[in-house]
Design a protein around this motif. Structure first.
Motif, PDB file in Angstrom:
ATOM      1  N   GLY A  99       0.797  -1.220   0.000  1.00  0.00           N
ATOM      2  CA  GLY A  99       0.000   0.000   0.000  1.00  0.00           C
ATOM      3  C   GLY A  99       0.827   1.264   0.000  1.00  0.00           C
ATOM      4  N   GLN A 100       2.128   1.136   0.353  1.00  0.00           N
ATOM      5  CA  GLN A 100       2.985   2.319   0.321  1.00  0.00           C
ATOM      6  C   GLN A 100       3.400   2.593  -1.124  1.00  0.00           C
ATOM      7  N   LYS A 101       3.305   3.821  -1.534  1.00  0.00           N
ATOM      8  CA  LYS A 101       3.534   4.192  -2.927  1.00  0.00           C
ATOM      9  C   LYS A 101       4.935   3.813  -3.394  1.00  0.00           C
ATOM     10  N   GLU A 102       5.935   4.105  -2.553  1.00  0.00           N
ATOM     11  CA  GLU A 102       7.318   3.827  -2.960  1.00  0.00           C
ATOM     12  C   GLU A 102       7.650   2.339  -2.908  1.00  0.00           C
ATOM     13  N   SER A 103       6.889   1.558  -2.152  1.00  0.00           N
ATOM     14  CA  SER A 103       7.187   0.130  -2.004  1.00  0.00           C
ATOM     15  C   SER A 103       6.357  -0.758  -2.912  1.00  0.00           C
ATOM     16  N   GLU A 104       5.237  -0.241  -3.432  1.00  0.00           N
ATOM     17  CA  GLU A 104       4.336  -1.061  -4.227  1.00  0.00           C
ATOM     18  C   GLU A 104       5.019  -1.685  -5.454  1.00  0.00           C
ATOM     19  N   PRO A 105       5.813  -0.918  -6.257  1.00  0.00           N
ATOM     20  CA  PRO A 105       6.512  -1.542  -7.404  1.00  0.00           C
ATOM     21  C   PRO A 105       7.450  -2.665  -6.980  1.00  0.00           C
ATOM     22  N   PHE A 106       8.042  -2.484  -5.837  1.00  0.00           N
ATOM     23  CA  PHE A 106       8.979  -3.485  -5.336  1.00  0.00           C
ATOM     24  C   PHE A 106       8.249  -4.785  -5.022  1.00  0.00           C
ATOM     25  N   ILE A 107       7.067  -4.654  -4.360  1.00  0.00           N
ATOM     26  CA  ILE A 107       6.276  -5.832  -4.024  1.00  0.00           C
ATOM     27  C   ILE A 107       5.784  -6.522  -5.302  1.00  0.00           C
ATOM     28  N   LYS A 108       5.345  -5.729  -6.280  1.00  0.00           N
ATOM     29  CA  LYS A 108       4.879  -6.291  -7.545  1.00  0.00           C
ATOM     30  C   LYS A 108       5.997  -7.056  -8.261  1.00  0.00           C
ATOM     31  N   HIS A 109       7.201  -6.499  -8.198  1.00  0.00           N
ATOM     32  CA  HIS A 109       8.360  -7.169  -8.833  1.00  0.00           C
ATOM     33  C   HIS A 109       8.597  -8.522  -8.197  1.00  0.00           C
ATOM     34  N   LEU A 110       8.532  -8.597  -6.861  1.00  0.00           N
ATOM     35  CA  LEU A 110       8.771  -9.857  -6.154  1.00  0.00           C
ATOM     36  C   LEU A 110       7.684 -10.874  -6.506  1.00  0.00           C
ATOM     37  N   GLU A 111       6.444 -10.422  -6.566  1.00  0.00           N
ATOM     38  CA  GLU A 111       5.346 -11.326  -6.895  1.00  0.00           C
ATOM     39  C   GLU A 111       5.476 -11.863  -8.325  1.00  0.00           C
ATOM     40  N   LYS A 112       5.904 -10.994  -9.241  1.00  0.00           N
ATOM     41  CA  LYS A 112       6.066 -11.412 -10.635  1.00  0.00           C
ATOM     42  C   LYS A 112       7.201 -12.425 -10.772  1.00  0.00           C
ATOM     43  N   ARG A 113       8.263 -12.196 -10.054  1.00  0.00           N
ATOM     44  CA  ARG A 113       9.428 -13.088 -10.129  1.00  0.00           C
ATOM     45  C   ARG A 113       9.086 -14.489  -9.612  1.00  0.00           C
ATOM     46  N   LEU A 114       8.302 -14.551  -8.543  1.00  0.00           N
ATOM     47  CA  LEU A 114       8.020 -15.847  -7.922  1.00  0.00           C
ATOM     48  C   LEU A 114       6.674 -16.429  -8.358  1.00  0.00           C
ATOM     49  N   GLY A 115       5.873 -15.661  -9.084  1.00  0.00           N
ATOM     50  CA  GLY A 115       4.615 -16.186  -9.606  1.00  0.00           C
ATOM     51  C   GLY A 115       3.554 -16.402  -8.558  1.00  0.00           C
ATOM     52  N   ARG A 116       3.655 -15.701  -7.445  1.00  0.00           N
ATOM     53  CA  ARG A 116       2.656 -15.823  -6.380  1.00  0.00           C
ATOM     54  C   ARG A 116       2.447 -14.447  -5.739  1.00  0.00           C
ATOM     55  N   THR A 117       1.341 -14.361  -4.988  1.00  0.00           N
ATOM     56  CA  THR A 117       1.103 -13.122  -4.253  1.00  0.00           C
ATOM     57  C   THR A 117       2.028 -13.058  -3.061  1.00  0.00           C
ATOM     58  N   HIS A 118       2.189 -11.861  -2.505  1.00  0.00           N
ATOM     59  CA  HIS A 118       3.091 -11.728  -1.361  1.00  0.00           C
ATOM     60  C   HIS A 118       2.583 -12.526  -0.170  1.00  0.00           C
ATOM     61  N   THR A 119       1.264 -12.685  -0.075  1.00  0.00           N
ATOM     62  CA  THR A 119       0.698 -13.477   1.031  1.00  0.00           C
ATOM     63  C   THR A 119       1.074 -14.947   0.872  1.00  0.00           C
ATOM     64  N   GLU A 120       1.000 -15.454  -0.369  1.00  0.00           N
ATOM     65  CA  GLU A 120       1.362 -16.856  -0.644  1.00  0.00           C
ATOM     66  C   GLU A 120       2.858 -17.083  -0.459  1.00  0.00           C
ATOM     67  N   ILE A 121       3.636 -16.078  -0.829  1.00  0.00           N
ATOM     68  CA  ILE A 121       5.097 -16.217  -0.717  1.00  0.00           C
ATOM     69  C   ILE A 121       5.515 -16.402   0.732  1.00  0.00           C
ATOM     70  N   PHE A 122       4.908 -15.626   1.617  1.00  0.00           N
ATOM     71  CA  PHE A 122       5.324 -15.671   3.027  1.00  0.00           C
ATOM     72  C   PHE A 122       4.269 -16.344   3.904  1.00  0.00           C
ATOM     73  N   ALA A 123       3.591 -17.333   3.308  1.00  0.00           N
ATOM     74  CA  ALA A 123       2.518 -17.985   4.060  1.00  0.00           C
ATOM     75  C   ALA A 123       3.060 -18.858   5.190  1.00  0.00           C
ATOM     76  N   GLN A 124       4.018 -19.746   4.849  1.00  0.00           N
ATOM     77  CA  GLN A 124       4.479 -20.695   5.867  1.00  0.00           C
ATOM     78  C   GLN A 124       6.000 -20.786   5.877  1.00  0.00           C
ATOM     79  N   HIS A 125       6.533 -20.906   7.057  1.00  0.00           N
ATOM     80  CA  HIS A 125       7.980 -20.986   7.238  1.00  0.00           C
ATOM     81  C   HIS A 125       8.552 -22.297   6.706  1.00  0.00           C
TER      82      HIS A 125
END
Length: 680
Positions: free
Chosen positions: A51-77
């Motif tokens: 939701g932060q303007k300066e961080s949103e592109p960064f989060i989108k980049h990570l999601e695109k690279r891993l093919g999942r949402t940020h919630t799915e990426i950090f779901a379980q340890h």
């Protein structure tokens, strides 16, 4: 970078398109070491960034690279696949980047060591892709040789084991180092074997990389992997981070001579196959040598020269092997392999002789084996090289007591007296009293300022000998002790081989001396032979019938000069042919003479006489030994010289240089030729 254009050009000209980097840094991490608390902290940080303007592109980049949402990426340890994917993203980032800073807490336990290993490899990979325009694949320590067949260039970790830490100061268990190194060696050896099985494949260039090994470790590794020096080089990993230009220069130095390296590899393979084939052929021929052959060498050549048989046949066989290898190479047209080999005048870093080439030339010019065997232990021998004790101590690390060196004495001496003069008791009336020697300087190869023809390896250290023909002097023969210090001041170090001893001798004696090289065995000359038997039959000429009549074409006999006179030898099978002829003839008719012939031909003494060398002294036509009533041995230019009426022997053995069957005698003799297949 400095060599960008050059690197690109070299890779293009050398045809280097596919590159593999094989390193344990690419091994999977132990996800179990990732702390849950650190994982949760990173997940919380990501949620705060959403939701932060300066961080949103960064989060989108990570999601695109891993093919999942940020919630799915950090779901379980305990999602190992996701932790591994996050590690790849983290390790691929430049240090200090936002993503690297975000994920750093997750990998603080394993990330420091892993990132240290990966960082130079990432820089290397980027440079190869961006500047050399090559396709680069990352491969871990589980990679098999078959996986990299067809690659043009391989960067291989010297210690292929993830348990080996990074850095030159790292403390590593020696056993683990050996296992990791052997893993790399076996990988490369298997790759070479696989590539050689497919004629369409080229042996790849190999660049060893390491942060722990040193360049001086390369020769042992190369020897274990059976790689050519021209196919392999060493690149410290730190060059990627601290000296990019040197990294490029090192890669260019290996890559630019790929064509020449391939030609050398092909040529040496041909040479090796030629050696193997020649050795097999030579062993086949050597198996035909019987005790009489070795006896011939000992009796008719070596007894006079006092040369040990073992040393002589070693030299003899080696010379023969060289000839057979040359013939095999010519048959294979191996020289064609080198036609594409255009060597540069000076390769950077290789303008001086290496220890390997010095060792080759040292072996060519000198021998480390003294002339000494059994009762034959000469005090000096032609070509013996002595060095002063101080130099000897320095070369071999010994502590021999050194006498005060006399003024103007050389550091190296060589015996130049002709070999024949050094034979013990060669002349009892006037034995040799003094040995002629020539002096010179023994100089470390690194200190040589001019070309030299004599290179010498002492304790694996290369030296050059600078002979000085203005430094001749003589030493009493009693002062010479081959295996001990000469006059307490010099020690035997090596021996010049015959040709190089003769060269030095010629340099010293010039026109007033004599070369005195050891005489090689005389070469035998084939002669014809006719063997006659006195059967007493009416149809026989003067009572004699022809048993064997063979010309030189089937090599029935041969002759050579000896000290006692000219020797003639019959081919081994002829004695048995005579016996068989007599047995066959005696079955056709019987008489007292045939009974006698049958008796004589069956005696061991008669058969052994036909197997021995027959000696003729001077120009005599009749042998001095072993003539008996049963056999007379003659030599002649033609059979017409033989007056059969003057002979009353059971057998006549005549050695004839000319063709034995002469027109004027064909009507007189009944020809009973031996089986032509019975040839040595």
């Amino acid at each position: 970078m400095i060599y960008n254009n050059e690197l690109r050009t070299v890779f293009k000209n050398a045809g280097i398109k596919k590159v593999a980097i094989v390193d344990d840094a690419f091994d999977q991490i132990d996800t179990g070491k990732v702390q849950r608390s650190d994982f949760v902290a990173v997940r919380t940080k990501v949620r705060e960034m959403v939701g932060q303007k300066e961080s949103e592109p960064f989060i989108k980049h990570l999601e695109k690279r891993l093919g999942r949402t940020h919630t799915e990426i950090f779901a379980q340890h305990d999602d190992e696949d996701m932790v591994e994917a996050l590690w790849k993203e983290y390790s691929a980032e430049e240090a200090g980047s936002p993503l690297a800073e975000l994920l750093a807490p997750m990998f603080r336990i394993i990330g420091v060591e892993k990132s240290d290993k990966l960082r130079p490899l990432r820089i290397l990979k980027k440079m190869l892709i961006d500047e050399a325009k090559a396709s680069v694949d990352e491969m871990d320590s589980t990679t098999r040789a078959a996986d990299v067949v067809g690659y043009d260039l391989i960067f291989l970790d010297y210690y292929l084991g993830d348990e080996i830490p990074n850095g030159a100061d790292a403390q590593v268990d020696e056993k683990l180092k050996i296992e990791a190194r052997d893993r790399s060696i076996n990988f490369l050896k298997e790759l070479v074997e696989l590539t050689q099985k497919d004629a369409k494949q080229r042996i790849p260039l190999v660049m060893l990389i390491s942060s722990l090994a040193k360049p001086e470790h390369l020769p042992d590794f190369r020897s274990g992997a059976k790689m050519l020096a021209s196919k392999m080089a060493f690149l410290p990993k730190e060059y990627a981070e601290t000296n990019a230009a040197r990294m490029q220069h090192t890669i260019i130095g290996l890559a630019q001579f790929r064509g020449q390296a391939d030609a050398l590899w092909a040529f040496l393979e041909e040479w090796k196959q030629s050696v193997d084939a020649a050795a097999d052929d030579m062993m086949s021929s050597l198996r035909e040598l019987d005790l009489p052959d070795y006896s011939y060498l000992q009796e008719y050549r070596l007894t006079a020269e006092k040369t040990p048989l073992s040393q002589y046949i070693s030299s003899l066989f080696s010379g023969r092997l060289v000839d057979m290898v040359e013939r095999e190479m010519e048959k294979r047209q191996a020289s064609a392999r080198l036609r594409e080999l255009k060597l540069p005048q000076a390769i950077p870093g290789r303008v001086s002789p290496t220890a390997a080439i010095t060792d080759l030339y040292s072996s060519l010019t000198t021998s480390q084996v003294p002339i000494a065997e059994g009762d034959f232990k000469p005090k000096a021998w032609a070509g013996d090289i002595f060095i002063d004790l101080a130099t000897y101590n320095d070369a071999f690390g010994t502590t021999l007591a050194v006498k005060k060196k006399r003024k103007n004495m050389p550091s190296v001496l060589a015996v130049v007296t002709p070999a024949c003069d050094l034979i013990p008791e060669r002349s009892k009336e006037n034995p040799l009293r003094m040995v002629t020697m020539v002096g010179g300087d023994l100089v470390a190869l690194s200190d040589v300022d001019a070309p030299t023809t004599h290179l010498l390896m002492l304790n694996k250290k290369p030296y050059a000998i600078k002979w000085n023909t203005k430094w001749p002097f003589t030493v009493g023969i009693d002062s010479m002790k081959t295996t001990e210090a000469l006059a307490g001041r010099y020690k035997w170090a090596a021996r010049l081989r015959d040709l190089h001893h003769a060269e030095l001798q010629h340099m010293l004696f010039a026109d007033v001396g004599r070369v005195g090289v050891p005489v090689s065995p005389v070469m035998s000359e084939y002669v014809g032979v006719r063997i006659l038997a006195k059967t007493g039959r009416e149809e026989a000429t003067d009572g004699y019938e022809t048993v064997v009549d063979l010309d030189t074409g089937v090599q029935p006999a041969w002759t050579f000069a000896t000290q006692k006179g000219r020797a003639f030898c019959l081919r081994d099978d002829l004695a048995w042919s005579v016996r068989e002829w007599v047995q066959s003839r005696s079955e056709q008719f019987q008489s007292k003479k045939m009974t006698r012939l049958l008796e004589k031909s069956g005696q061991a003494g008669f058969l052994s006489d036909l197997h021995r060398p027959i000696i003729f002294k001077g120009t005599s036509s009749k042998a001095s030994t072993p003539n008996t009533d049963a056999v007379v041995y003659l030599r002649c230019k033609s059979l017409s010289e033989i007056d059969l009426k003057k002979h009353n022997h059971d057998f006549i053995v005549a050695f004839v240089k000319a063709k034995t069957v002469e027109p004027e005698l064909e009507q007189k003799f009944e020809i009973q030729p031996i089986d032509p297949t019975l040839v040595l």
